[in-house]
Structures are given as structure tokens and as C-alpha cells.
Write a protein that holds these residues in place. Sequence first.
Motif, PDB file in Angstrom:
ATOM      1  N   PRO A 202      66.234  -9.452  57.768  1.00  0.00           N
ATOM      2  CA  PRO A 202      67.290  -9.928  56.871  1.00  0.00           C
ATOM      3  C   PRO A 202      68.251 -10.869  57.593  1.00  0.00           C
ATOM      4  O   PRO A 202      68.712 -10.570  58.702  1.00  0.00           O
ATOM      5  N   VAL A 203      68.527 -12.010  56.987  1.00  0.00           N
ATOM      6  CA  VAL A 203      69.432 -12.995  57.570  1.00  0.00           C
ATOM      7  C   VAL A 203      70.361 -13.524  56.484  1.00  0.00           C
ATOM      8  O   VAL A 203      70.159 -13.276  55.285  1.00  0.00           O
ATOM      9  N   LEU A 204      71.378 -14.253  56.904  1.00  0.00           N
ATOM     10  CA  LEU A 204      72.285 -14.909  55.973  1.00  0.00           C
ATOM     11  C   LEU A 204      71.873 -16.359  55.794  1.00  0.00           C
ATOM     12  O   LEU A 204      71.663 -17.072  56.779  1.00  0.00           O
ATOM     13  N   GLU A 205      71.742 -16.782  54.550  1.00  0.00           N
ATOM     14  CA  GLU A 205      71.481 -18.190  54.248  1.00  0.00           C
ATOM     15  C   GLU A 205      72.465 -18.628  53.166  1.00  0.00           C
ATOM     16  O   GLU A 205      72.471 -18.060  52.065  1.00  0.00           O
ATOM     17  N   ASP A 206      73.306 -19.599  53.536  1.00  0.00           N
ATOM     18  CA  ASP A 206      74.341 -20.075  52.610  1.00  0.00           C
ATOM     19  C   ASP A 206      75.203 -18.921  52.117  1.00  0.00           C
ATOM     20  O   ASP A 206      75.587 -18.854  50.934  1.00  0.00           O
ATOM     21  N   GLY A 207      75.488 -17.990  53.035  1.00  0.00           N
ATOM     22  CA  GLY A 207      76.350 -16.869  52.703  1.00  0.00           C
ATOM     23  C   GLY A 207      75.684 -15.744  51.940  1.00  0.00           C
ATOM     24  O   GLY A 207      76.343 -14.754  51.594  1.00  0.00           O
ATOM     25  N   ARG A 208      74.386 -15.855  51.680  1.00  0.00           N
ATOM     26  CA  ARG A 208      73.663 -14.823  50.933  1.00  0.00           C
ATOM     27  C   ARG A 208      72.721 -14.061  51.854  1.00  0.00           C
ATOM     28  O   ARG A 208      72.114 -14.633  52.760  1.00  0.00           O
ATOM     29  N   ARG A 209      72.604 -12.762  51.610  1.00  0.00           N
ATOM     30  CA  ARG A 209      71.668 -11.923  52.356  1.00  0.00           C
ATOM     31  C   ARG A 209      70.280 -12.129  51.778  1.00  0.00           C
ATOM     32  O   ARG A 209      70.041 -11.890  50.596  1.00  0.00           O
ATOM     33  N   VAL A 210      69.351 -12.585  52.634  1.00  0.00           N
ATOM     34  CA  VAL A 210      67.981 -12.826  52.185  1.00  0.00           C
ATOM     35  C   VAL A 210      67.009 -12.244  53.209  1.00  0.00           C
ATOM     36  O   VAL A 210      67.336 -12.095  54.393  1.00  0.00           O
ATOM     37  N   TRP A 211      65.825 -11.912  52.724  1.00  0.00           N
ATOM     38  CA  TRP A 211      64.749 -11.490  53.611  1.00  0.00           C
ATOM     39  C   TRP A 211      63.877 -12.712  53.899  1.00  0.00           C
ATOM     40  O   TRP A 211      63.350 -13.344  52.991  1.00  0.00           O
ATOM     41  N   ARG A 212      63.758 -13.037  55.181  1.00  0.00           N
ATOM     42  CA  ARG A 212      62.970 -14.199  55.576  1.00  0.00           C
ATOM     43  C   ARG A 212      61.742 -13.720  56.356  1.00  0.00           C
ATOM     44  O   ARG A 212      61.829 -12.795  57.165  1.00  0.00           O
ATOM     45  N   ARG A 213      60.630 -14.381  56.129  1.00  0.00           N
ATOM     46  CA  ARG A 213      59.396 -14.075  56.860  1.00  0.00           C
ATOM     47  C   ARG A 213      59.250 -15.052  58.011  1.00  0.00           C
ATOM     48  O   ARG A 213      59.505 -16.252  57.856  1.00  0.00           O
ATOM     49  N   PHE A 214      58.845 -14.538  59.168  1.00  0.00           N
ATOM     50  CA  PHE A 214      58.735 -15.325  60.390  1.00  0.00           C
ATOM     51  C   PHE A 214      57.316 -15.252  60.938  1.00  0.00           C
ATOM     52  O   PHE A 214      56.600 -14.258  60.734  1.00  0.00           O
ATOM     53  N   ARG A 215      56.933 -16.302  61.678  1.00  0.00           N
ATOM     54  CA  ARG A 215      55.643 -16.323  62.375  1.00  0.00           C
ATOM     55  C   ARG A 215      55.863 -16.809  63.795  1.00  0.00           C
ATOM     56  O   ARG A 215      56.589 -17.780  64.027  1.00  0.00           O
ATOM     57  N   ASP A 216      55.248 -16.100  64.746  1.00  0.00           N
ATOM     58  CA  ASP A 216      55.460 -16.405  66.163  1.00  0.00           C
ATOM     59  C   ASP A 216      54.249 -15.947  66.955  1.00  0.00           C
ATOM     60  O   ASP A 216      53.413 -15.179  66.458  1.00  0.00           O
ATOM     61  N   ILE A 217      54.154 -16.413  68.200  1.00  0.00           N
ATOM     62  CA  ILE A 217      53.192 -15.801  69.111  1.00  0.00           C
ATOM     63  C   ILE A 217      53.574 -14.329  69.284  1.00  0.00           C
ATOM     64  O   ILE A 217      54.734 -13.949  69.090  1.00  0.00           O
ATOM     65  N   ASP A 218      52.617 -13.511  69.650  1.00  0.00           N
ATOM     66  CA  ASP A 218      52.899 -12.092  69.874  1.00  0.00           C
ATOM     67  C   ASP A 218      53.520 -11.932  71.259  1.00  0.00           C
ATOM     68  O   ASP A 218      52.833 -11.648  72.235  1.00  0.00           O
ATOM     69  N   SER A 219      54.828 -12.123  71.336  1.00  0.00           N
ATOM     70  CA  SER A 219      55.508 -12.052  72.624  1.00  0.00           C
ATOM     71  C   SER A 219      55.716 -10.622  73.083  1.00  0.00           C
ATOM     72  O   SER A 219      56.063 -10.381  74.247  1.00  0.00           O
ATOM     73  N   SER A 220      55.507  -9.666  72.196  1.00  0.00           N
ATOM     74  CA  SER A 220      55.662  -8.259  72.562  1.00  0.00           C
ATOM     75  C   SER A 220      54.345  -7.657  73.056  1.00  0.00           C
ATOM     76  O   SER A 220      54.264  -7.115  74.158  1.00  0.00           O
ATOM     77  N   GLY A 221      53.300  -7.785  72.262  1.00  0.00           N
ATOM     78  CA  GLY A 221      52.010  -7.222  72.642  1.00  0.00           C
ATOM     79  C   GLY A 221      51.192  -8.108  73.556  1.00  0.00           C
ATOM     80  O   GLY A 221      50.234  -7.651  74.180  1.00  0.00           O
ATOM     81  N   GLY A 222      51.561  -9.381  73.644  1.00  0.00           N
ATOM     82  CA  GLY A 222      50.838 -10.332  74.480  1.00  0.00           C
ATOM     83  C   GLY A 222      50.229 -11.441  73.651  1.00  0.00           C
ATOM     84  O   GLY A 222      49.448 -11.183  72.733  1.00  0.00           O
TER      85      GLY A 222
END
Length: 294
Positions: A202-222
Motif C-alpha cells: 500500500p502506498v500513497l498516490e495523490d494523497g490516496r491510499r492505493v494498492w500498487r503491484r510491483f515487479r523486481d528481481i528476486d533480491s531476497s531469494g536470489g
Amino acid sequence: MDLDALLARAEGPVTRARIGRDLAALGLAEGDTVMFHTRLSALGYVAGGPPTLINALLDTVGERGTLVVTCGWHDALPYGFSGWPRPWQDAVRAEHPVYEPASSEADHDHGRLPEALRRWPGAVRSRHPDVSLAALGHAAAELMADHPWDDPHGPGSPLARLVDRGGRVLMLGAPLETLTLLHHAEALAEAPGKRFVEYEQPVLEDGRRVWRRFRDIDSSGGAFDYSAVTPAGQDPFETIGRAMVAAGIGRRGRVGAADSHLFEAADVLAFGRTWMEENITGPTGTGRPTEGGT
């Protein structure tokens, strides 16, 4: 470790002036942009704790310099919360606090310094909830601006900007496995079997609470399967870091009682990316061990 042991290790209290002298001897200079990782206890008894170290770093890099730390978010939801029972998911979706750069705690796993620096007057923290960084000094706003939501370790990220600015990486008693910049190398490396994760926060966008989906390399598991090219039980970044030091990259010295390293960020990126591309052959490959890597 008790106080007497810390004092004995460093041959007395480690003060702001002493840290400054040691940093200068290691090669840190006025105007530097430097990302630092710290194991505070390795320095010995630091009189005044994190503020003393931050002030010593500021003394050394001066008004034209910039300090950078990796923060993350201590209270970020785990990647797998979408597999929780539906009532649990509904509860966190309804009420879990949003990530707020100015107030959300840095991940405790990174030690005391990131939290101390991100609270420092004038510090700027990036907007990404999972892999946020914070900076203090001349180029802080420039480095932290518009942290990409997706591929946050890749092009356009604070890590990429650190390299582009001719930045440096300082390891103050911290193990080489904590070299966060190597995640930027993973993001750029053209090697098979790269692993990715997708998750929501959950993040703030334009002052509103929204759920955003993210994509990244797996920096935790490798981001890659390193099992065939690293010694059993050793973190892959430790393996790469040792190979880098064995190749003569960086400067080594003592800050307080801590064995410390100072690297050029561009060298860390180039060495790490080349190591990955030459050694990683995929999830079932054998790889080619790098000389000096153990």
C-alpha cells in the motif's frame, strides 16, 4: 559484546575526530557521493553511536558531498501474503498502513545507521516501499527522485544514479555480502535463469491510499541460482566481493577497529556484472568458478 571488550578492540573510544581521520586515510574525500554499509559494533565503542558516525562522514565529504544508505521498509507485508486465509488478507488490505518515506521505519536488518540517517534533518528518502534508499547532502534529492516502481534496482534507480555520478561504496566493518550495489549488477546482467518476484504494497498516490503491484528481481531469494558457483554456505555476494578484493579492486583500511573497504561504484558494478555473466549458466548449469572467488 560488553563495553570493556569494545573499548579494548579499538584501543579506546572511537570518536568523531578519530573516525574522520580514519576515513580520510582510507581515501574518502570532500565532495564524494558515497553509499555506506556499517556494522557499528565492529568499529569498537563509538562515543555517541550513529550520530557520531554520520557527523564524521559529513565532516569528511563536506557540503558538496552526499551520503546514501539502503533502507527498505521494516513493516512491509511479506511477498506471499496473497496466500493467507481470505479474512487475513481482507484485514490487511483494509487497514495496513501505507508506506510513507518520511515516517516508515527502515528495515531493522540493515542496522541502526539507515534509520538514523533517514530521520536526519534534510534527508531525502526514495518512494519505493520495498527497496527504498535515503540520502543526505548535496545530491540527495537528485539521487532519490522518481525511484522506478518496477525494476527498482535497474536503470533509473538510485543505484544507477550513484554509479552515473561517480559515486563510491564504503564498507565500515560490514560483511561483503551486504554490497547492495550488486543487486544493480543482477538487474543488468545478461545471464540465464534470472528470477523475478511480483508483490503488492500500500502506498500513497495523490494523497490516496492505493494498492500498487510491483515487479523486481528476486533480491531476497536470489536473482540467479548461484549454487554451482559459490562455496556451500557462503552468500553469493560475499563470493563476488572476495573475488573483487582479490583482483585488487578498492582500498582497504581500518576505521576504528573495523576492517573496512572503499570501492568505486562503477568498479563494483562492472566486476559484479561480468562475474555473473561469465559464471552463471542457468539453473542447471555448472558455471565456471572465478579465480580468487573463495
